[in-house]
Design an enzyme around this catalytic site. Sequence first.
Site, PDB file in Angstrom:
ATOM      1  N   VAL A  58       0.848  -1.200   0.000  1.00 50.28           N
ATOM      2  CA  VAL A  58       0.000   0.000   0.000  1.00 50.28           C
ATOM      3  C   VAL A  58       0.879   1.244   0.000  1.00 50.28           C
ATOM      4  CG1 VAL A  58      -1.881   1.204   1.177  1.00 50.28           C
ATOM      5  CG2 VAL A  58      -1.623  -1.267   1.460  1.00 50.28           C
ATOM      6  N   PRO A  85       4.537  -1.071   3.167  1.00 50.36           N
ATOM      7  CA  PRO A  85       4.352   0.301   2.731  1.00 50.36           C
ATOM      8  C   PRO A  85       5.143   0.525   1.443  1.00 50.36           C
ATOM      9  CG  PRO A  85       5.186   0.198   4.999  1.00 50.36           C
ATOM     10  CD  PRO A  85       5.246  -1.184   4.447  1.00 50.36           C
ATOM     11  N   LYS A  86       4.470   1.128   0.448  1.00 52.11           N
ATOM     12  CA  LYS A  86       5.151   1.469  -0.805  1.00 52.11           C
ATOM     13  C   LYS A  86       5.577   2.920  -0.719  1.00 52.11           C
ATOM     14  CE  LYS A  86       3.342   0.394  -4.822  1.00 52.11           C
ATOM     15  NZ  LYS A  86       2.236   0.332  -5.816  1.00 52.11           N
ATOM     16  N   ILE A  87       6.831   3.160  -0.957  1.00 50.32           N
ATOM     17  CA  ILE A  87       7.358   4.515  -0.831  1.00 50.32           C
ATOM     18  C   ILE A  87       8.128   4.893  -2.096  1.00 50.32           C
ATOM     19  CG2 ILE A  87       8.874   5.999   0.546  1.00 50.32           C
ATOM     20  CD1 ILE A  87       8.116   4.442   2.974  1.00 50.32           C
TER      21      ILE A  87
END
Length: 228
Positions: A58, A85-87
């Site tokens: 996400v 977490p997608k960063i």
Amino acid sequence: MLFLLDTANVKEIARCFDLFPVAGVTTNPTLIAREKRPFYDILTDIRAVIGEGSMLHVQVVGTDAETMVTEAKQLRDRFGAGTFPKIPVTPQGLKAIRILANSGFHVTATAIGAPLQALLAARAGASFTAPYVNRLDNIGADGVGVVAGIVRLFSAYGLSTKVLTASFKNVQQVLDVALAGAHTATMAPELLNLILHHPLTDSGVAGFNADWAEAYGAGVTTLDLASV
Ligand code: E4P
């Protein structure tokens, strides 16, 4: 290579998880926005469908490292340890990846367009790096070549970071990244379906069904013949 679904559509996710060996789901702000439902409802439903054991990637939307780190922590608190977490690989994003990786988070570095961006993200501690194959092809760059470069760099430097290839528009691109050694490919449900479409398969199955029906009757299976 693992297969992931790149969508936030819960119905499609449920259908594909039922049929295909899918390892998880990736979303991005555009895919989430397309669903026109509250953000947390969408993710709660996706987690319920895919279960705790599947990966859920996400994307955070903050633009400074501190906000990204806080978003990432909240996402993992709400959606479990299998939440990545997608960063994006901006300078602030890289800082957030390093902070999160140092506190034991599995982070996916995203929006990657070049091998050195992936190498930096890996050095910052990212678990996955996501190069965008079709978006690269669309600007005249070589998407598969970028993936192959990342795979080579990670292998040359003994890095355990994985290559999560993303942004596909056709089956050939998916095959090419698999041959290049990508660890994971995320794609829209339609593309996953297309992988199984082959004229030889379709005509072969149709021929078998027709021959069988002529001999034993339409709709009859081997189960119906067990007592004969
Ligand atoms: C990857 O993480 C992105 O969600 C996605 O694959 C981008 O794909 P697109 O180019 O089809 O938007």
